[in-house]
Every structure is written in structure tokens, then in C-alpha cells.
Design a protein around this motif. Structure first.
Motif, PDB file in Angstrom:
ATOM      1  N   UNK A 163       0.863  -1.166   0.000  1.00  0.00           N
ATOM      2  CA  UNK A 163       0.000   0.000   0.000  1.00  0.00           C
ATOM      3  C   UNK A 163       0.908   1.227   0.000  1.00  0.00           C
ATOM      4  N   UNK A 164       0.452   2.324  -0.574  1.00  0.00           N
ATOM      5  CA  UNK A 164       1.316   3.495  -0.716  1.00  0.00           C
ATOM      6  C   UNK A 164       1.628   4.073   0.659  1.00  0.00           C
ATOM      7  N   UNK A 209       5.639  -7.714  -5.241  1.00  0.00           N
ATOM      8  CA  UNK A 209       6.638  -6.901  -5.935  1.00  0.00           C
ATOM      9  C   UNK A 209       6.036  -6.177  -7.127  1.00  0.00           C
ATOM     10  N   UNK A 210       6.399  -4.906  -7.251  1.00  0.00           N
ATOM     11  CA  UNK A 210       5.963  -4.086  -8.381  1.00  0.00           C
ATOM     12  C   UNK A 210       7.113  -3.953  -9.370  1.00  0.00           C
ATOM     13  N   UNK A 211       6.876  -4.369 -10.603  1.00  0.00           N
ATOM     14  CA  UNK A 211       7.893  -4.391 -11.648  1.00  0.00           C
ATOM     15  C   UNK A 211       7.669  -3.232 -12.621  1.00  0.00           C
ATOM     16  N   UNK A 229      10.133  -2.609  -7.115  1.00  0.00           N
ATOM     17  CA  UNK A 229       9.847  -1.750  -5.967  1.00  0.00           C
ATOM     18  C   UNK A 229       8.861  -2.437  -5.014  1.00  0.00           C
ATOM     19  N   UNK A 230       8.872  -1.956  -3.761  1.00  0.00           N
ATOM     20  CA  UNK A 230       7.971  -2.553  -2.771  1.00  0.00           C
ATOM     21  C   UNK A 230       6.581  -1.948  -2.809  1.00  0.00           C
ATOM     22  N   UNK A 231       6.364  -0.893  -3.561  1.00  0.00           N
ATOM     23  CA  UNK A 231       5.035  -0.302  -3.695  1.00  0.00           C
ATOM     24  C   UNK A 231       4.974   0.470  -4.998  1.00  0.00           C
ATOM     25  N   UNK A 232       3.771   0.844  -5.434  1.00  0.00           N
ATOM     26  CA  UNK A 232       3.641   1.659  -6.643  1.00  0.00           C
ATOM     27  C   UNK A 232       3.623   3.151  -6.347  1.00  0.00           C
ATOM     28  N   UNK A 233       3.890   3.533  -5.114  1.00  0.00           N
ATOM     29  CA  UNK A 233       3.786   4.928  -4.719  1.00  0.00           C
ATOM     30  C   UNK A 233       5.069   5.719  -4.889  1.00  0.00           C
ATOM     31  N   UNK A 234       5.000   7.027  -4.687  1.00  0.00           N
ATOM     32  CA  UNK A 234       6.171   7.894  -4.882  1.00  0.00           C
ATOM     33  C   UNK A 234       7.277   7.652  -3.863  1.00  0.00           C
ATOM     34  N   UNK A 266      -7.833  -6.079  -3.966  1.00  0.00           N
ATOM     35  CA  UNK A 266      -8.641  -5.037  -3.338  1.00  0.00           C
ATOM     36  C   UNK A 266      -7.976  -3.672  -3.468  1.00  0.00           C
ATOM     37  N   UNK A 267      -6.645  -3.656  -3.329  1.00  0.00           N
ATOM     38  CA  UNK A 267      -5.920  -2.386  -3.418  1.00  0.00           C
ATOM     39  C   UNK A 267      -5.815  -1.862  -4.837  1.00  0.00           C
ATOM     40  N   UNK A 268      -5.750  -2.777  -5.804  1.00  0.00           N
ATOM     41  CA  UNK A 268      -5.575  -2.359  -7.189  1.00  0.00           C
ATOM     42  C   UNK A 268      -6.890  -2.314  -7.972  1.00  0.00           C
ATOM     43  N   UNK A 269      -7.981  -2.757  -7.357  1.00  0.00           N
ATOM     44  CA  UNK A 269      -9.247  -2.778  -8.068  1.00  0.00           C
ATOM     45  C   UNK A 269      -9.293  -3.829  -9.157  1.00  0.00           C
ATOM     46  N   UNK A 270      -8.634  -4.975  -8.924  1.00  0.00           N
ATOM     47  CA  UNK A 270      -8.574  -6.052  -9.912  1.00  0.00           C
ATOM     48  C   UNK A 270      -9.207  -7.322  -9.350  1.00  0.00           C
ATOM     49  N   UNK A 271      -9.310  -8.354 -10.182  1.00  0.00           N
ATOM     50  CA  UNK A 271      -9.931  -9.615  -9.774  1.00  0.00           C
ATOM     51  C   UNK A 271      -9.236 -10.766 -10.490  1.00  0.00           C
TER      52      UNK A 271
END
Length: 234
Positions: free
Chosen positions: A12-13, A67-69, A84-89, A201-206
Motif C-alpha cells: 500500500x502506498x 513486488x511491483x515491476x 519496488x515494494x510499492x507503486x507509490x512515490x 482489493x488495493x488495485x481494483x482487480x480480480x
């Protein structure tokens, strides 16, 4: 076989980057802004694809990390990704992954091939995603089609991953040697529905929808030297 416990809370960011050290001074904020307006960042500008999945430690597969690639194509048969460990700044750079075609993979020595993993289960299960560019905005049919088309290529690739920062154990700076990572190859290796469900849930995906959309993607035969972590586990 015990299932892996995955660290995905850090994805989470975060409000801060959760790293040791003093906050960035005004001096460096000004200097960084000025340099950013003048310098050319061509290597990172080549990044064209964002992916999210889970990596497991090859030496200790009961540990895994979401992991975010962020990936760039070097050519038709090779990609390189910053992890990266998150997609945030405030994300922490935790590792790198290289992805290569089956043709390149087969040119490698046998001992080298054992360091690489397949992406078949990641793709077919719905675990591997390309997060929608507008966050929690429900992906459109067009975006689903783009992602599914991309997965038709990724399903064939072999990946080699090293994590440099063991954030799952709470390290505030990168400590120790680089850790060879792998990915999951079958159900039951970690608590899939819980961990992937929390990510969704965090990314709005399924993942269930993605699994259905990808059912027509043909599964390639995986080389016997790949996925050695799970091969050793039977």
C-alpha cells in the motif's frame, strides 16, 4: 509442504519510505528539482510496462514478497525490470529482474538455467497483473484486452530475479547479499486467495476474472531446468 507467508502490507502506498536516515533537506529538494529539469533520463524513460506479482525466496520459499515491476524492452527477446515494494512515490527499490525468450534460455549452460523461473502459473492463475493506469478505476474491456495480449508474450518468458532489500523482515536499509528469488508454479505453495485477494482489493482487480480471460492462452512446455526451487520440493 508448508505454504509461504507473503509480505504485501508494504505494497500500500506509504506516507514515508520507511527507510533509515534523515528526511531529505530543502537543499537537496531544490538541487534535485533543478537537475531533473536539465538532465536526460533515457534509460528509465524506456520503461513501458508495469507488472505486479509475488516473489518467493529460492533459499527459503516459505517467505515471499509482493513486488511491483517496471520493465523496459532491450530487444524482442529480452526485458529488464526495476522492482519496488510499492507503486507509490515513496517506494523502495528492492531488486531487479531479467526476462528472456525460450530461445535465449536454451542457449544458457545448465547450471545457469537453474537460476531462472517460468511465468506460466503467474499468467494463467491471474496472479500476474498490469495495474490499471488510473488506479482503482474499473479497467475497461479495452484495458483487459491489452493486458491479456501482453500476457500471451509473458507466459513464454523465463525470469531471473535478485532482491537486494529484504523488506519483509523489516530491514530499514539493504542488508546482506543479494537474494535469488523465484515465483510460484502451482496452487498450494502459498495462501493464494488471501494474498492475491488482498492485492486485488488495493488495485481494483480480480484474479478470477483474469484467469477466465486468459484460459485460451496456450501453456508452453517449461524447460526441466527452470523452477528448481519447487522441483527440489517435489
Amino acid at each position: 509442504m508448508a505454504t509461504a507467508h507473503c509480505d504485501n502490507n508494504a505494497s500500500s502506498i506509504p506516507e514515508t519510505n520507511n527507510a533509515s536516515g534523515e528526511p531529505l533537506s530543502t537543499k537537496w529538494k531544490v538541487l534535485d528539482t533543478g537537475a531533473g529539469m536539465v538532465q536526460d533520463f533515457s534509460p528509465v524513460k524506456n520503461i513501458c510496462e508495469g507488472l505486479n506479482a509475488f516473489h518467493s525466496y529460492a533459499s527459503e520459499p516459505s517467505r515471499c514478497v509482493e513486488t511491483n515491476h517496471y520493465c523496459a524492452h532491450l530487444n524482442e527477446e529480452m526485458r529488464q525490470c526495476i522492482l519496488y515494494d510499492s507503486p507509490g512515490p515513496n517506494a523502495r527499490l528492492i531488486g531487479v529482474e531479467y526476462m528472456i525468450s525460450p530461445r535465449l534460455y536454451e542457449t544458457l549452460p545448465s547450471e545457469e538455467r537453474k537460476l531462472w523461473h517460468s511465468h506460466v502459473f503467474e499468467v494463467k492463475s491471474g496472479m500476474l497483473i498490469m495495474p490499471h493506469p488510473h488506479g482503482l478505476v474499473p479497467p475497461s474491456a479495452a484495458w483487459d484486452a491489452i493486458e491479456t495480449k501482453a500476457m500471451e508474450d509473458v507466459v513464454h518468458l523465463y525470469g531471473k530475479v535478485y532482491h537486494l532489500w529484504q523488506t519483509d523482515r523489516g530491514d530499514k536499509i539493504p542488508l546482506g547479499e543479494p537474494q535469488l528469488m523465484t515465483s510460484f508454479t502451482a496452487e498450494g505453495q502459498f495462501d493464494f486467495e488471501k494474498m492475491v485477494g488482498e492485492r486485488d482489493e488495493r488495485f481494483g482487480t480480480d484474479w478470477r476474472k483474469k484467469k477466465e480471460l486468459r484460459k485460451e492462452i496456450k501453456e508452453p512446455e517449461v524447460h526441466e531446468d527452470a523452477d528448481q526451487t519447487w522441483a527440489r520440493k517435489g
